[in-house]
Design a protein around this motif. Sequence first.
Motif, PDB file in Angstrom:
ATOM      1  N   HIS A  18      -7.066   5.007  -2.741  1.00  0.00           N
ATOM      2  CA  HIS A  18      -6.135   6.120  -2.916  1.00  0.00           C
ATOM      3  C   HIS A  18      -6.418   6.972  -4.151  1.00  0.00           C
ATOM      4  O   HIS A  18      -5.905   8.093  -4.251  1.00  0.00           O
ATOM      5  CB  HIS A  18      -4.703   5.579  -2.979  1.00  0.00           C
ATOM      6  CG  HIS A  18      -4.197   5.091  -1.651  1.00  0.00           C
ATOM      7  ND1 HIS A  18      -3.648   5.938  -0.706  1.00  0.00           N
ATOM      8  CD2 HIS A  18      -4.180   3.852  -1.098  1.00  0.00           C
ATOM      9  CE1 HIS A  18      -3.295   5.245   0.358  1.00  0.00           C
ATOM     10  NE2 HIS A  18      -3.608   3.971   0.150  1.00  0.00           N
ATOM     11  N   GLU A  60       0.811  -1.214   0.000  1.00  0.00           N
ATOM     12  CA  GLU A  60       0.000   0.000   0.000  1.00  0.00           C
ATOM     13  C   GLU A  60       0.847   1.267   0.000  1.00  0.00           C
ATOM     14  O   GLU A  60       0.466   2.274  -0.612  1.00  0.00           O
ATOM     15  CB  GLU A  60      -0.957   0.024   1.197  1.00  0.00           C
ATOM     16  CG  GLU A  60      -1.895   1.219   1.146  1.00  0.00           C
ATOM     17  CD  GLU A  60      -2.937   1.238   2.253  1.00  0.00           C
ATOM     18  OE1 GLU A  60      -3.833   2.113   2.213  1.00  0.00           O
ATOM     19  OE2 GLU A  60      -2.854   0.385   3.160  1.00  0.00           O
ATOM     20  N   ALA A  93       0.397   4.517  -2.510  1.00  0.00           N
ATOM     21  CA  ALA A  93       0.305   5.909  -2.067  1.00  0.00           C
ATOM     22  C   ALA A  93       1.380   6.764  -2.731  1.00  0.00           C
ATOM     23  O   ALA A  93       1.127   7.902  -3.138  1.00  0.00           O
ATOM     24  CB  ALA A  93       0.426   5.976  -0.546  1.00  0.00           C
TER      25      ALA A  93
END
Length: 260
Positions: A139, A76, A80
């Motif tokens: 995101h 993750e 990002a």
Amino acid sequence: MSLANSPAIALPSESALILGATQGIGLGFVKHLLQQPNISRIFATYRTAEAAGELLELQTANPDRLICTVLDITDESKIAALIQTIQINTQCLHWVVNCVGVLHEGTLQPEKSLSQLDPERLMRYFQVNSIGAVLLAKHLVPLLRHGDRSIFATISAKVGSIGDNQLGGWYGYRASKAALNMFMKTAAIEYGRKSPNTIIALLHPGTTNTRLSQPFQKNVPPEKLFSTERTVAQLWTVLNGLEPTHSGQFFSWDGTELPW
């Protein structure tokens, strides 16, 4: 005034993100979008530079339009960081196509029976095929939430349809694609509140002549084995025909809706 002397009509400038662009359908989408004059900026991800030679050659040939970056969709923090990189270059995205997926790699092979199930291999299917996509949905909201129509499409598979499952087998792949479908269906409901101009779609590309399908092409009739170019053209047609009411639905390559 003759048409020959009429001023050219400027096409709207749009940006796109293709995930999993190393080869196959993802690389095909990059090539297709480079031919679209209204797509001014294309972001493309790959997992390793060693496998992304053709993609990186396209970047060299199109330095003002194509930006390539490494991404591990199971991390993750890397997702990002990708979003931050895109935001440096553009305020919004109009097209996102997630082509990341795994069916076989090394010792990871689709299971033929319950006796072949392995927890670690099952987890790999879910990490790549399911969880990564919904983390992208998490995101991407700031880049997709704008006044124009935007599309977030993910490549799924007909074998992920529970209603269509008549043959069994392929436990991990089937289940991870079914989970992908539920993740994105649920995300579409939330996007309907947060980003109402965004259409989230799941796509079954048909059997395409790629590295992913090559070990399983023996029984596929020639007319149902698509070239990458044909698959991308068909999916592009489907995506261009989508309306907001289609968000959260699962479509085949010919535009027909598939059962969950």
